[in-house]
Design an enzyme around this catalytic site. Structure first.
Site, PDB file in Angstrom:
ATOM      1  N   ASN A 165       0.858  -1.180   0.000  1.00 58.40           N
ATOM      2  CA  ASN A 165       0.000   0.000   0.000  1.00 58.40           C
ATOM      3  C   ASN A 165       0.894   1.230   0.000  1.00 58.40           C
ATOM      4  OD1 ASN A 165      -2.876  -1.061   0.349  1.00 58.40           O
ATOM      5  ND2 ASN A 165      -1.674  -2.226   1.844  1.00 58.40           N
ATOM      6  N   GLU A 166       1.145   1.715  -1.201  1.00 59.52           N
ATOM      7  CA  GLU A 166       2.079   2.811  -1.393  1.00 59.52           C
ATOM      8  C   GLU A 166       1.423   4.137  -0.997  1.00 59.52           C
ATOM      9  OE1 GLU A 166       4.939   1.998  -1.693  1.00 59.52           O
ATOM     10  OE2 GLU A 166       5.405   0.591  -3.299  1.00 59.52           O
ATOM     11  N   PRO A 167       2.208   5.224  -0.914  1.00 57.88           N
ATOM     12  CA  PRO A 167       1.638   6.513  -0.535  1.00 57.88           C
ATOM     13  C   PRO A 167       0.390   6.831  -1.366  1.00 57.88           C
ATOM     14  CG  PRO A 167       4.009   6.689  -0.670  1.00 57.88           C
ATOM     15  CD  PRO A 167       3.668   5.309  -1.116  1.00 57.88           C
ATOM     16  N   SER A 169      -2.553   5.406  -0.547  1.00 58.59           N
ATOM     17  CA  SER A 169      -3.540   4.329  -0.356  1.00 58.59           C
ATOM     18  C   SER A 169      -4.575   4.753   0.677  1.00 58.59           C
ATOM     19  CB  SER A 169      -2.843   3.060   0.134  1.00 58.59           C
ATOM     20  OG  SER A 169      -1.918   2.620  -0.818  1.00 58.59           O
TER      21      SER A 169
END
Ligand code: F6R
Length: 647
Positions: A165-167, A169
């Site tokens: 869950n990258e920036p 999300s």
């Protein structure tokens, strides 16, 4: 409580918004986490209930899995009632590929315990694109059908991601196909033998899926995680750092080693949290912190400066301010020496201080370099000085470093060897055979596939040749270079074996042979690929073996920081200044490591090459000393004295 020993668990007043436990290093932390998992598995088994675990991959959980395997083998921990759901998988990828998380989980856990393969769930990186939506919905449903996750174990990426869950999300995101962040792909580049080979996408559980777990444990080890951990634990809850959502979970715990905890207030500036016992190292830390914060030299800090910054306690107990300033100033000024191996009495000038290192001159010095270029990258200037002062300097290259050599270089050198042999009429048939083999191997190699033994040997020769050329720039005779080629490194992949008897015995034999008065070693708290940590582990075990020996009694062990960072000024026990011309010679030595130039393969976080990073870091250390009012040098290399055995 002292700041040398900050509270192991979140203390009252700490701005930590998730309960956080800190262990001295990764090993006891992993044992604790595995113990929590084992207790839960056993408790559920005693109730005849299944235990549902959410599991991560990556470098961090490896030691937790190793401990779970040990508990299974030696203490009867059964996984018969366990059902698992992995967080994520690259997309697309087949389960047998070297980097697949299916393969990772089999190698590190599932092949070694009695889990029912039908109860193992890992996102499938082979699902056709048009079926992914249906597939991820089914993954969520399978978690629900299993009764939800009892415990979700997590790592954290340098982007703050949990799972992938990258920036950006959302808090309520669910299992889905995502695009990987640039930083994450770069961090994975060495696993895939090149950035271009890292998949652009992955399937990951969502933040919402993770937060639904009844308990969440996030683990992070190493200094490269310190910043993001501090943001996740002490900063605001934000989609920019997915891990910060754990602050909203009722039963989340963050488990850290001290290196990863270094950015937390209780480590960075514990005096802001309440009374502390003022030890000398802590006073030094506070004074440097204050001087840097106010951008003032140490000797100009005033009573008001201390009081207004929350250091009333320190001035009240140890003041006046000027006395504290002078003490810290003197202690730090004494760390600066252009004579790392000591200064012979005959060379002393009036005012020179006597140091214990001066007693023996010249010395036998043994420098351990994890990769073939760490010696010059981290302490090239000091090496020059030691050699020029007339010490007997040996360098031991611990690993071959062959993983970080491009295929094209291997071909180039195989050709060179063939031509060389032809010119000098050295068995041309045999040389041609080897060259054909190398070319053939490399032509048929699939992306990310492990090199053949022969290719690895050629790559090893390339790196060893470069190390010799660099050592020559520093004036060190080649017969004092020792290529240990430690076996733990020789897996052909970035995953290393734990150091074993052969590794430790090889190092101990060299120590015994050289009987050094000084040892220098890489003391990184953790480097991104773990090689430095493992080299240091093996060296510590070897040092423990020789600690009873007479010659070791006066042996000093100095730690330089690896290629990635410099020691904080307040921690340096020795600061070796470099003159402008030494900076240039150091650069020359680093340039000899041609195979490491332009390496898109292991680009650093800031995309600068190794030599640039080394130079910037040495110049910055010098600038910092200057700003603190100590001395203005061109560059400084810093060292910390290791006292665990020696002192
Ligand atoms: C892996 C995962 C990631 C990693 C994170 C840290 O399944 O979901 O979030 O936990 O990238 O990776 P390491 O532990 O390799 O630093």
């Amino acid at each position: 409580m002292t700041a040398a020993e900050p509270p192991a668990t979140t203390a009252a007043g700490a701005p930590e918004h998730v309960p956080t436990r800190v262990f001295p290093d990764a090993e006891p932390a992993s044992v604790w986490v595995a113990g929590e998992i084992a207790a839960l598995v056993r408790e559920r088994a005693s109730l005849d209930r299944p235990c549902v675990l959410g599991l991560p991959t990556g470098a961090t959980p490896i030691s937790v899995y190793a401990e779970l395997v040990r508990l299974h083998r030696e203490e009867g921990l059964s996984f018969a009632n366990v059902e698992t759901f992995n967080l994520d998988e690259y997309y697309p990828i087949t389960p047998d590929e070297l980097q697949s998380y299916h393969r990772f989980m089999r190698e590190h856990l599932f092949d070694h315990v009695d889990i029912d393969p039908k109860r193992v769930h890992i996102p499938d990186g082979t699902v056709p694109a048009d079926r992914v939506a249906e597939y991820v919905a089914a993954y969520e449903e399978a978690i629900r059908d299993a009764g939800g996750l009892d415990l979700q174990l997590l790592g954290i990426g340098r982007t703050g991601h949990i799972g992938f869950n990258e920036p950006g999300s959302a808090r309520d995101s669910r299992t889905r196909l995502i695009f990987l962040d640039r930083v994450t792909r770069r961090d994975a580049a060495s696993d895939f033998f090149g950035l271009d080979l890292v998949p652009r996408r992955a399937i990951t559980m969502g933040v919402g899926t993770i937060l639904d777990a009844r308990r969440v444990v996030l683990i992070a080890f190493g200094e490269h995680k310190a910043d993001v951990v501090a943001q996740a634990v002490e900063g605001p809850v934000t989609a920019r750092i997915a891990a910060s959502y754990l602050q909203q979970h009722p039963a989340a715990t963050v488990v850290l080693d001290e290196a990863a905890a270094a950015g937390l207030t209780r480590y960075r500036s514990p005096w802001l949290l309440g009374p502390v016992a003022w030890t000398d190292p802590l006073i030094r830390k506070a004074v440097v912190w204050l001087a840097r914060k106010l951008e003032k030299p140490i000797l100009k800090l005033t009573e008001e400066d201390y009081n207004e910054a929350g250091l009333q306690d320190l001035v009240a107990g140890r003041g006046p301010a000027y006395d504290i300033n002078v003490d810290v100033f003197r202690a730090m000024a004494e760390t600066v020496t252009g004579w790392p191996g000591g200064k012979p009495q005959a060379m002393k000038r009036p005012g020179d201080i006597d140091r214990p290192a001066d007693a023996v001159f010249p010395k036998r010095v043994l420098v351990f370099s994890p990769h073939p270029d760490d010696d010059v990258l981290s302490m090239g200037g000091t090496l020059l000085r030691l050699q020029e002062h007339g010490h007997e300097v040996h360098v031991a290259y611990q690993t071959s470093g062959n993983l970080a050599v491009f295929d094209a270089d291997a071909i180039r050198f195989a050709e060179f060897a063939q031509d060389f042999n032809r010119i000098f009429a050295i068995s041309p048939e045999e040389a041609a055979k080897i060259e054909r083999h190398i070319e053939d191997q490399l032509r048929r190699k699939r992306p990310g596939q492990v090199d053949s033994f022969e290719v690895r040997r050629i790559k090893t020769l390339i790196r060893e040749g470069e190390a010799r050329a660099a050592a020559r720039v520093c004036g060190i005779p080649v017969e004092r270079l020792h290529f240990l080629r430690l076996p733990f490194y020789e897996t052909g992949t970035v995953r290393k074996l734990p150091p074993g008897e052969a590794d430790v015995a090889g190092i101990a034999a060299l120590l015994e042979e050289v009987k050094p008065h000084q040892v220098y070693a890489a003391g990184d708290l953790t480097d991104p690929h773990g090689t430095h940590r493992l080299c240091w582990q093996a060296l510590q075990q070897a040092l423990a073996r020789v600690k009873g020996k007479r010659w070791f009694r006066d042996c000093e062990v100095w730690l330089y920081r690896g290629a990635w960072q410099e020691w904080e000024p307040e921690r340096m026990d020795m600061a070796v200044p470099l003159s402008p011309s030494e900076v240039v010679r150091k650069r020359d030595a680093i340039f000899k490591h041609q195979s490491q130039k332009d390496r898109a393969m292991f680009p650093g976080p800031d995309e600068r090459e190794f030599w640039q990073r080394a130079e910037v870091r040495n110049r910055e250390a010098a600038k910092l000393y200057d700003r603190l009012g100590l001395a203005e040098y061109e560059a400084i290399e810093g060292f910390v004295r290791w006292k665990a055995i020696a002192g």
